[in-house]
Design a protein around this motif. Sequence first.
Motif, short mmCIF file in Angstrom:
data_model
loop_
_atom_site.label_atom_id
_atom_site.label_comp_id
_atom_site.label_asym_id
_atom_site.label_seq_id
_atom_site.Cartn_x
_atom_site.Cartn_y
_atom_site.Cartn_z
N ASP A 118 0.85 -1.19 0.00
CA ASP A 118 0.00 0.00 0.00
C ASP A 118 0.88 1.24 0.00
OD1 ASP A 118 -2.38 -1.48 0.11
OD2 ASP A 118 -2.25 -1.64 2.30
N ILE A 119 0.60 2.17 -0.90
CA ILE A 119 1.34 3.42 -0.98
C ILE A 119 0.57 4.49 -0.20
CG2 ILE A 119 2.30 5.20 -2.50
CD1 ILE A 119 3.72 2.51 -2.71
N LEU A 120 1.18 5.01 0.84
CA LEU A 120 0.51 5.94 1.73
C LEU A 120 0.91 7.38 1.41
CD1 LEU A 120 1.07 4.07 5.11
CD2 LEU A 120 -0.80 3.77 3.47
N ALA A 121 -0.04 8.28 1.53
CA ALA A 121 0.26 9.71 1.35
C ALA A 121 1.14 10.21 2.50
CB ALA A 121 -1.03 10.51 1.27
N ASP A 122 0.94 9.65 3.68
CA ASP A 122 1.72 10.01 4.86
C ASP A 122 3.06 9.29 4.79
OD1 ASP A 122 2.88 10.26 7.39
OD2 ASP A 122 0.94 10.20 8.43
N ARG A 123 4.11 10.01 4.43
CA ARG A 123 5.41 9.37 4.21
C ARG A 123 6.03 8.88 5.52
NH1 ARG A 123 4.76 7.08 0.89
NH2 ARG A 123 6.92 6.73 0.30
N ALA A 125 4.34 7.65 8.02
CA ALA A 125 3.65 6.39 8.29
C ALA A 125 4.19 5.29 7.39
CB ALA A 125 2.15 6.56 8.10
N GLN A 126 4.52 5.62 6.12
CA GLN A 126 5.08 4.63 5.20
C GLN A 126 6.42 4.13 5.71
OE1 GLN A 126 3.68 4.32 1.43
NE2 GLN A 126 4.36 2.31 2.14
N ASN A 240 12.72 5.89 -3.01
CA ASN A 240 12.46 7.00 -3.93
C ASN A 240 11.28 6.70 -4.84
OD1 ASN A 240 14.70 9.44 -4.35
ND2 ASN A 240 15.49 7.71 -3.18
N ALA A 241 11.18 5.45 -5.27
CA ALA A 241 10.04 5.06 -6.10
C ALA A 241 8.74 5.20 -5.32
CB ALA A 241 10.22 3.64 -6.61
N MET A 242 8.74 4.77 -4.06
CA MET A 242 7.55 4.91 -3.22
C MET A 242 7.15 6.38 -3.10
SD MET A 242 8.11 2.35 0.00
CE MET A 242 9.12 0.90 -0.17
N ASP A 243 8.12 7.26 -2.88
CA ASP A 243 7.84 8.69 -2.77
C ASP A 243 7.18 9.22 -4.04
OD1 ASP A 243 8.67 9.14 -0.19
OD2 ASP A 243 10.68 9.80 -0.74
N TRP A 244 7.76 8.83 -5.17
CA TRP A 244 7.22 9.31 -6.46
C TRP A 244 5.82 8.78 -6.70
CZ3 TRP A 244 6.07 6.69 -11.12
CH2 TRP A 244 5.80 7.52 -12.20
N ALA A 246 3.62 7.91 -4.47
CA ALA A 246 2.70 8.61 -3.57
C ALA A 246 2.34 9.98 -4.12
CB ALA A 246 3.32 8.74 -2.18
N ALA A 247 3.33 10.69 -4.66
CA ALA A 247 3.08 12.02 -5.22
C ALA A 247 2.16 11.95 -6.44
CB ALA A 247 4.40 12.68 -5.60
N LYS A 248 2.18 10.81 -7.14
CA LYS A 248 1.35 10.63 -8.34
C LYS A 248 -0.04 10.07 -8.01
CE LYS A 248 4.16 12.06 -11.52
NZ LYS A 248 3.81 13.24 -12.35
N GLY A 249 -0.30 9.83 -6.74
CA GLY A 249 -1.62 9.30 -6.35
C GLY A 249 -1.78 7.81 -6.56
N ILE A 250 -0.67 7.09 -6.77
CA ILE A 250 -0.72 5.64 -6.92
C ILE A 250 -1.03 5.02 -5.55
CG2 ILE A 250 0.57 3.56 -7.54
CD1 ILE A 250 -0.12 5.35 -9.91
N ARG A 251 -1.92 4.05 -5.53
CA ARG A 251 -2.39 3.48 -4.27
C ARG A 251 -1.72 2.16 -3.89
NH1 ARG A 251 -8.20 3.19 -6.35
NH2 ARG A 251 -8.38 1.57 -4.75
N GLN A 252 -1.19 1.46 -4.87
CA GLN A 252 -0.65 0.12 -4.56
C GLN A 252 0.47 -0.25 -5.52
OE1 GLN A 252 -3.32 -3.38 -3.44
NE2 GLN A 252 -2.72 -3.95 -5.51
N LEU A 253 1.52 -0.85 -4.98
CA LEU A 253 2.64 -1.33 -5.78
C LEU A 253 2.69 -2.85 -5.68
CD1 LEU A 253 5.22 -0.86 -7.45
CD2 LEU A 253 6.46 -0.61 -5.27
#
Length: 307
Positions: A118-123, A125-126, A240-244, A246-253
């Motif tokens: 799960d990709i969280l907006a709260d970094r 928490a991630q 870094n990929a997770m950060d990017w 999250a910034a793009k609104g992706i919800r799951q990797l």
Amino acid sequence: MFDLGSTPAMPRPIQRSASLRTLAQSPEFSRALNLVGQTPLHLDRLQDMLVLRRKFWGVEVAMVNRAELPKPLRLLEILQEEGLRRTPVLLSPEHPVPELGRLGALPLMTPASVGLLDILADRRAQRDRLAQKWRNRLSHAEAQALRVTRQNMPIAPDHWILRADAAQQQKRRYRGWPAALTLAYAQANRGSAKLFEAHEGRETVAGILVLTHGAGATYHIAHSTERGRRLSAHNLLMWNAMDWLAAKGIRQLDLGVINTEDASGLARFKLGTGARLSQLGGTWIYWPPLGRRLAPLAALDRRLMGG
């Protein structure tokens, strides 16, 4: 004896799901296939489900990969209505579907599990979700003289990460995507194939390629040199990929298959991100002319297939 060909069609439309699509069922994947001359069949009555057609030893086979199958009987009916009345069907559902055995499909491969992050907006928490050892390696990488770059995957057949991936497939004896399909994905979906690279001075020590599809993404290719492993560069790139994402609104990797027996190190790396295990539905084969006649054989392996 039950015969799907004699079952009347269900006219009511099936509601479209708001759930995340897997890479194999995405419009982006379909565009890539079209670019390499492989036109999939789209089942618009089943949320545009993608059906691939391949020939094995001269026999055409229909393939449904990582699709949600809440109504497997309806899928088999529609395939017959689409003219595939005598075509063997390989089914690899996203989740266990024991009903396939009762419909006459035979199990070929038991279910694997994939890692879903799960990709969280709260970094913060991630980061807190990272396993302690994974977080320590990330901190180690952040303290090194590494420079991280991000770019769209170059349309270059001889790109170093494609060559490294081909060599790795040969060494470990597995088959992934051909390089031509990866490049077609990047070409057909501009901005959706993102390459992250870690550099120490002028040397590239690691890289990962992430494919985005709708609100989801897939960890596609990764490679690290021995120097990159010592610097924990892979952890830095993943973060870094997770950060990017999250910034793009992706919800799951989707981190792909978790293999604790043959690739325990990679499995630990994937699970250390905080990913959860999700069991797939295995692989089944169904031959329409036999209908439910093979159901008794499938019943022998139903427990292994998640039934």
